[in-house]
Design a protein around this motif. Structure first.
Motif, short mmCIF file in Angstrom:
data_model
loop_
_atom_site.label_atom_id
_atom_site.label_comp_id
_atom_site.label_asym_id
_atom_site.label_seq_id
_atom_site.Cartn_x
_atom_site.Cartn_y
_atom_site.Cartn_z
N PHE A 119 -9.71 29.31 61.24
CA PHE A 119 -8.61 28.54 61.83
C PHE A 119 -7.60 28.06 60.79
N GLY A 160 -7.17 24.81 49.49
CA GLY A 160 -8.28 25.14 48.60
C GLY A 160 -9.56 24.40 48.91
N SER A 192 -12.73 16.30 50.40
CA SER A 192 -13.17 16.99 51.61
C SER A 192 -13.69 18.37 51.26
N SER A 215 -16.35 18.94 56.28
CA SER A 215 -15.73 19.65 57.39
C SER A 215 -16.84 20.35 58.16
N HIS A 217 -17.24 20.84 61.96
CA HIS A 217 -16.66 21.73 63.00
C HIS A 217 -17.64 22.32 64.00
N ASN A 291 -4.79 22.75 64.89
CA ASN A 291 -3.40 23.11 64.75
C ASN A 291 -3.38 24.64 64.69
N ARG A 348 -2.80 17.44 58.87
CA ARG A 348 -4.21 17.32 59.19
C ARG A 348 -4.94 16.40 58.23
N1 SAH Z 1 -11.38 23.03 51.88
C1 SAH Z 1 -11.66 21.69 52.19
C2 SAH Z 1 -10.46 20.77 52.06
C3 SAH Z 1 -9.16 21.28 52.58
S1 SAH Z 1 -9.08 21.54 54.31
C4 SAH Z 1 -12.29 21.58 53.58
O1 SAH Z 1 -12.32 22.58 54.28
O2 SAH Z 1 -12.76 20.50 53.90
C5 SAH Z 1 -8.91 19.88 54.94
C6 SAH Z 1 -9.28 19.75 56.41
O3 SAH Z 1 -8.32 20.39 57.28
C7 SAH Z 1 -10.61 20.36 56.74
O4 SAH Z 1 -11.38 19.47 57.51
C8 SAH Z 1 -10.21 21.57 57.52
O5 SAH Z 1 -11.25 22.01 58.33
C9 SAH Z 1 -9.01 21.11 58.29
N2 SAH Z 1 -8.15 22.19 58.81
C10 SAH Z 1 -7.83 23.34 58.22
N3 SAH Z 1 -7.02 24.08 59.01
C11 SAH Z 1 -6.82 23.35 60.12
C12 SAH Z 1 -6.08 23.57 61.32
N4 SAH Z 1 -5.40 24.68 61.51
N5 SAH Z 1 -6.11 22.60 62.26
C13 SAH Z 1 -6.82 21.46 62.06
N6 SAH Z 1 -7.53 21.21 60.98
C14 SAH Z 1 -7.55 22.13 60.00
#
Ligand code: SAH
Ligand code: SF4
Length: 353
Positions: A119, A160, A192, A215, A217, A291, A348
């Motif tokens: 995603f 990242g 995170s 994260s 999910h 998103n 986000r």
């Molecule tokens: N790589 C790390 C930190 C960066 S992402 C991680 O995955 O935790 C930060 C957050 O944004 C994460 O919780 C990730 O799952 C979320 N995220 C990434 N793409 C997204 C999207 N399209 N919509 C909502 N949340 C998203």
């Protein structure tokens, strides 16, 4: 032409030795560090209490800034999203999120991301390279300069996977939190991760007061496998155990990030299991409505988000929802870098993880 080193990678002993070799007094080190970490200097010419000669010698051997602004989108509540260009021409995103009590900077740790969650825009092209510690620190200083004051919080939630660039991240956070340098309280930092177990364990061993956000999910391995590819995915049991160790070692409460995806992870069963995990870990839940970056995975309706939230609360899950912040800018990190022409998305990363 020799490549110059970034001076923030040389502070402390290496710079002390350099000064000695250049016939300089030891107190110059403190002066340079003050310019770098308290005035966020991007040019040696700004360091007015150093001699012209010393400034030009420093300039010969070092650089003191690694990011330049290519774009800055402003959103609701004066949220700002920066597209920053690095010295090799690669781009990253940094976000400023403002609330009454805080000014939070969301930093990137890599150019692209090797985890490639289904995603997420950040992982779409895979990993290009890790950021250096100076490039991580310079994102924070870029924002401080832009708003003209020191920010209050840092969340490592940009482009990242931070725990796959742990050495540079730790060095950057140590500089940001050191009271001799930037002096940010460790409790004001949140990292995170998508669940990189060895990284979580290493952080737990360090016993810093940094806050950890996982994260999650999905509450079952087979469902999580639909969102996070196998290469960097650890079993839920291992991930949750590592988080429990982190909680235990640091005393810090872990946050569970949960991107709600319509019809995929938003059932009553999902809510019940998520609440159970949060109780078990003594963790708070951060719900984020997806998103969408393609048609494959969709954002749930606001009513569905509310329903899921109520179901969590019914099972004693402590939950906060992030819905609207920065709706008008390219919010989910990685989206601006990938689609510079589109103008709608939401942020986000959160100032209140
Ligand atoms: N790589 C790390 C930190 C960066 S992402 C991680 O995955 O935790 C930060 C957050 O944004 C994460 O919780 C990730 O799952 C979320 N995220 C990434 N793409 C997204 C999207 N399209 N919509 C909502 N949340 C998203
Ligand atoms: Fe990487 Fe995090 Fe995006 Fe997954 S969600 S691809 S780990 S940045």
């Amino acid at each position: 032409m020799t490549t110059r080193l970034h001076i923030k990678d040389q502070v402390g002993e290496p710079l002390e030795r350099w000064l000695e070799a250049h016939g300089q007094k030891a107190f110059r080190l403190k002066q340079i560090e003050q310019w770098l970490y308290q005035h966020w200097a991007t040019d040696f010419a700004e360091m007015r209490n150093l001699s012209t000669e010393l400034r030009s010698e420093l300039e010969n051997d070092f650089t003191c800034n690694s990011v330049t602004q290519t774009e800055c989108l402003k959103g609701a509540g004066d949220t700002r999203k920066y597209l920053l260009t690095l010295e090799d021409g690669e781009t990253i995103e940094t976000v400023l999120i403002r609330s009454a009590r805080r000014e939070t900077v969301c930093v990137s740790t890599q150019v692209g991301c090797p985890v490639q969650c289904a995603f997420c825009a950040s992982g779409r092209g895979g990993l290009v390279r890790n950021l250096t510690s100076a490039e991580i620190v310079d994102q924070v200083f870029h924002v401080c300069r832009d708003i003209g004051r020191k920010i209050t919080n840092v969340v490592v939630m940009g482009i990242g996977e931070p725990l796959l660039n742990l050495t540079n991240l730790i060095k950057a956070l140590e500089q940001l939190c050191d009271s001799r340098y930037f002096g940010l309280g460790a409790r004001r930092v949140t990292i995170s991760t998508s669940g990189i177990v060895p990284g979580i364990q290493k952080l737990a061993d360090m016993r810093q007061q940094w806050k950890l956000a996982l994260s999650l999910h999905a509450t079952r391995d087979e469902l999580r496998a639909q969102f996070i590819p196998r290469r960097y995915r650890y079993s839920l049991e291992q991930v949750l155990d590592a988080c429990a160790d982190y909680r235990e070692a640091t005393g810090r409460m872990v946050t569970l990030e949960y991107a709600l995806i319509a019809g995929r992870n938003d059932s009553r069963r999902d809510a019940t299991e998520l609440a159970e995990i949060s109780r078990r870990l003594d963790a708070k839940i951060n719900l984020i409505a997806l998103n969408p970056i393609s048609d494959a995975l969709a954002r749930p309706t606001d009513d569905d988000v509310k329903r899921f939230c109520r179901q969590l609360e019914d099972h004693n899950g402590r939950v906060t929802v992030r819905l609207s912040r920065g709706e008008d800018i390219q919010g989910a990190c990685g989206q601006l870098r990938h689609h510079r022409k589109r103008k709608e998305a939401d942020v986000r990363c959160s100032s209140e993880p």
